[in-house]
Write an enzyme that holds these catalytic residues in place. Structure first.
Site, PDB file in Angstrom:
ATOM      1  CB  CYS A   1      -3.056   3.928  -5.500  1.00 24.87           C
ATOM      2  SG  CYS A   1      -4.325   3.020  -4.594  1.00 24.87           S
TER       3      CYS A   1
ATOM      4  CB  CYS B   1      -0.857  -0.043   1.270  1.00 21.71           C
ATOM      5  SG  CYS B   1      -1.881   1.411   1.535  1.00 21.71           S
TER       6      CYS B   1
END
Ligand code: DGL
Length: 263
Positions: free
Chosen positions: A184, A74
């Protein structure tokens, strides 16, 4: 020496499986555990203290489950919490950051786009990296508002997401970018739709392969590689509805289990 303990992964949701896939492809003998913190997604709009607290919770769960290293799959958690995680826990921790460097070095139009969460783009770690290139390169940063929510609902190929992407990418297209950096881990699932929207000369890059290479390097350095000749086991957990997670990874392997876990 061989080490059969699993590699632990976590993300705010299902997106980190894009990284998990790259790592598992490069390291096919490794066992793994993946935590999809979908109950708390998206992280990108949360205050930094909360991102840190959630990252610690996930890391502690993976350690309790016996993982030998952690991959923070992440960008938002990496750019806001990795230093604290590394200072707090004794095992190797690998992170993921937007791949600005290769985009900036290879851009011919001297204009590149970064699509990421608010949490990543406003982090100190990201600003430090982007400052290195911003003198020579026009970096168009866009917050991908709404994208993670739709991907969490399994709508990565929907008309709704396409419409949203048209809007989000407009400033990048106006600036004639030739590289789009996906900052992302959810966004690699948007590549088919992105390709429909972007001109063919725009190269899309993400950090999955780089994370996989780094994971291998760290395992070797710490003598933690699993050299067993076996079929590895992959356990993937979601703390919300695990259907979307199961669908994203189903085609990849048959030796994996996807289930609900309260964490
Ligand atoms: N997949 C995440 C990332 O790489 C987090 C997105 C979010 O939860 O906002 O940034």
């Amino acid at each position: 020496m061989s080490n059969s303990k699993p590699i632990g992964f976590f993300d705010s949701g299902v997106g980190g499986t894009s990284i998990w896939k790259e790592v598992m492809q490069l390291l096919p003998r490794e066992n793994s555990i993946y935590l999809s913190d979908s109950k708390n997604a998206p992280y990108g709009e949360k205050p930094i203290e909360e991102i840190i607290a959630l990252s610690k919770k996930n890391t502690e769960k993976l350690i309790a489950m016996g993982c030998k290293i952690i991959v923070v799959a992440c960008n938002t958690a990496t750019t806001n919490a990795i230093r604290i995680l590394r200072d707090t826990y004794p095992l190797p921790i690998i992170g993921i950051e937007p791949a600005i460097k290769p985009a900036a070095l290879n851009s011919r139009t001297k204009s590149i786009g970064i699509l990421a969460t608010k949490g990543t783009l406003s982090s100190k770690l990201f600003s430090k990296t982007s400052e290195l290139y911003s003198e020579d390169i026009n970096i168009i940063e866009v917050v991908g508002n709404g994208l993670v929510r739709l991907i969490e609902q399994g709508k990565q190929n929907s008309a709704e997401i396409k419409e949203l992407l048209f809007e989000l990418l407009k400033p990048m297209l106006d600036a004639k970018i030739d590289y789009l950096v996906l900052g992302c881990s959810h966004y690699p699932y948007l590549v088919p739709v992105l390709k429909e929207i972007l001109p063919a000369e725009v190269t899309i890059i993400d950090s999955g392969e780089a994370v996989a290479r780094q994971t291998k390097k760290v395992l070797l350095e710490h003598e933690l590689m699993n050299n067993e000749d076996h079929k590895p086991k992959h356990l993937l957990f979601s703390n919300a509805d695990s259907k979307v997670l199961a669908k994203l990874v189903a085609a990849e392997e048959n030796n994996l289990e996807v289930s609900y876990l309260d964490f």
